[in-house]
Design an enzyme around this catalytic site. Sequence first.
Site, PDB file in Angstrom:
ATOM      1  N   LYS A 113     -12.043 -27.268  86.853  1.00 12.07           N
ATOM      2  CA  LYS A 113     -10.761 -27.057  86.456  1.00 12.07           C
ATOM      3  C   LYS A 113     -10.907 -25.796  85.649  1.00 12.07           C
ATOM      4  O   LYS A 113     -11.630 -25.649  84.682  1.00 12.07           O
ATOM      5  CB  LYS A 113     -10.262 -28.149  85.698  1.00 12.07           C
ATOM      6  CG  LYS A 113      -8.994 -28.037  84.720  1.00 12.07           C
ATOM      7  CD  LYS A 113      -8.575 -29.084  83.942  1.00 12.07           C
ATOM      8  CE  LYS A 113      -7.469 -28.871  83.094  1.00 12.07           C
ATOM      9  NZ  LYS A 113      -6.881 -30.035  82.210  1.00 12.07           N
ATOM     10  N   ASP A 145      -1.045 -37.141  78.407  1.00 11.79           N
ATOM     11  CA  ASP A 145      -0.541 -36.576  79.548  1.00 11.79           C
ATOM     12  C   ASP A 145      -0.815 -37.553  80.706  1.00 11.79           C
ATOM     13  O   ASP A 145      -1.170 -37.075  81.845  1.00 11.79           O
ATOM     14  CB  ASP A 145      -1.020 -35.269  80.138  1.00 11.79           C
ATOM     15  CG  ASP A 145      -0.018 -34.442  81.170  1.00 11.79           C
ATOM     16  OD1 ASP A 145       1.088 -35.165  81.147  1.00 11.79           O
ATOM     17  OD2 ASP A 145      -0.552 -33.565  81.732  1.00 11.79           O
TER      18      ASP A 145
END
Length: 492
Positions: A196, A294
């Site tokens: 990421k 999230d």
Amino acid sequence: MKNTTSYSCKENSICVDSENGYRCRCEEGFQGNPYLSNGCQDIDECITMSPCNMTCHNFDGGYNCSCPSGYKGDGKKDGSGCFQEVKSNKELIIEIALGISIGLLVLFILTFSLCWVHKQRRVKQFREKCFMQNGGPLLQERLSELQRQCERTRIFTEVELTKATNNFHESRILGRGGQGIVYKGILPNNQVVAIKRSRIVEDQRQVKDFINEVDVLSQINNRNVVKLLGCCLETEAPLLVYEFVSNGNLFDRIDPTKNAPSLPWETRLSIAVEIAEAVSYLHSAASVPIIHRDIKSSNILLDKNDKAKVSDFGASRLVPLDQTQVFTLVQGTPGYLDPEYLQTGKLNEKSDVYSFGVVLIELLTGKKAIQLFCPEQDNTLVVHFVSSMEEGNLMELLDRRVLNQSNVEQIMEVASLARKCVRLFGEERPTMNEVAMELKGLIAMQKQQTGKGEVKSEEYRYLLGHLANVTGNSSSYDSTQNQIAFQIEDGR
């Protein structure tokens, strides 16, 4: 002239006719007695005669002259001698062009070499700056302290991860999000990982939070949380390396518009339990409580056995042990955001409960969190879901691919639980631990019914009441169950 082998003439001599018969004489370029062995010796014309204008070269029986470079002629005094060569304009142009070309080439190579060395020095300095800026020394210190307690989180180099992702090629992109882009990477040992590339850390105050996040995630050992393998701090935007989960995300598996095969209800319920247990672990079992912030179906990854793994902690926040909430800028995904957090900026564990409730509704309905095709006042799945329950029309919203007569009661219990999770005020919502317990209780009851036959009505109502006491009453379930049961019967 006679043959010298028939007469007494020796080496380097010849026999010539004379009035008295014959006589011997030395060959041209030699002098001496031709009647004696080796009597004829070479004459060094270069010394005795100086016949050349420039350079003289003597050899047995003769000599030759030569001109130095840049001169033409035979070099002899009695010949053309040596005179300076006059080149044509074409030859001069060629020589000048060749000289300039060679000079430019040498200059280019020198300049390129200097630029390359300077660039490498700047790259090294930039990496060192990023490493320091991203808290590299502090992270190394933290990980070193943790080495004896857990498997060490590795610090990768930029070169390693660039090579693993084929220079971050677009074909390696697994997904995009508000916190960065996730790439598929292959390490030198053929291990497949997810890399990421986070957003750039613009505020230095975020560095400590980032270090703490990596610090805590490196200690997490939960089978339903994607494992952090390491990070890279040499780039302007930090890189995180996670385990690779092969079967895509939950959103793609429940969305009917996707080509992926749909998940049966039993698998969906198991996934809900796994998510709930993982988030409960983050809230209460981690060394420092973590609010994910999230939670959404696209951040729930599925392995080859369709087991859930919670991912993407880019927006997560660490909550000090002496606090129950933190004030922060609102961050998250529309449709999953806790409305109370959205209004006040107060982030706590119940914010994750709300987001989980939205995922639970997605599992029940197979619909997206934002319903663009709905009227403006009903454009979110939560609003549509709550209004459908209140009006007794939930049957129209549920995913027909999973609904059947045998699981209707269980589905309605899950719907009731989802309604509690998305209540407007956080204090009215259950904790993630309570949610996980209730979901596991529903699975246990289903297994009991399957193993021992139909549970008696009184026993079933008792179990429902016991579960309802954990998270509040479930009156909304009762009114809707009859509606659904009626519609299922009517459809047979």
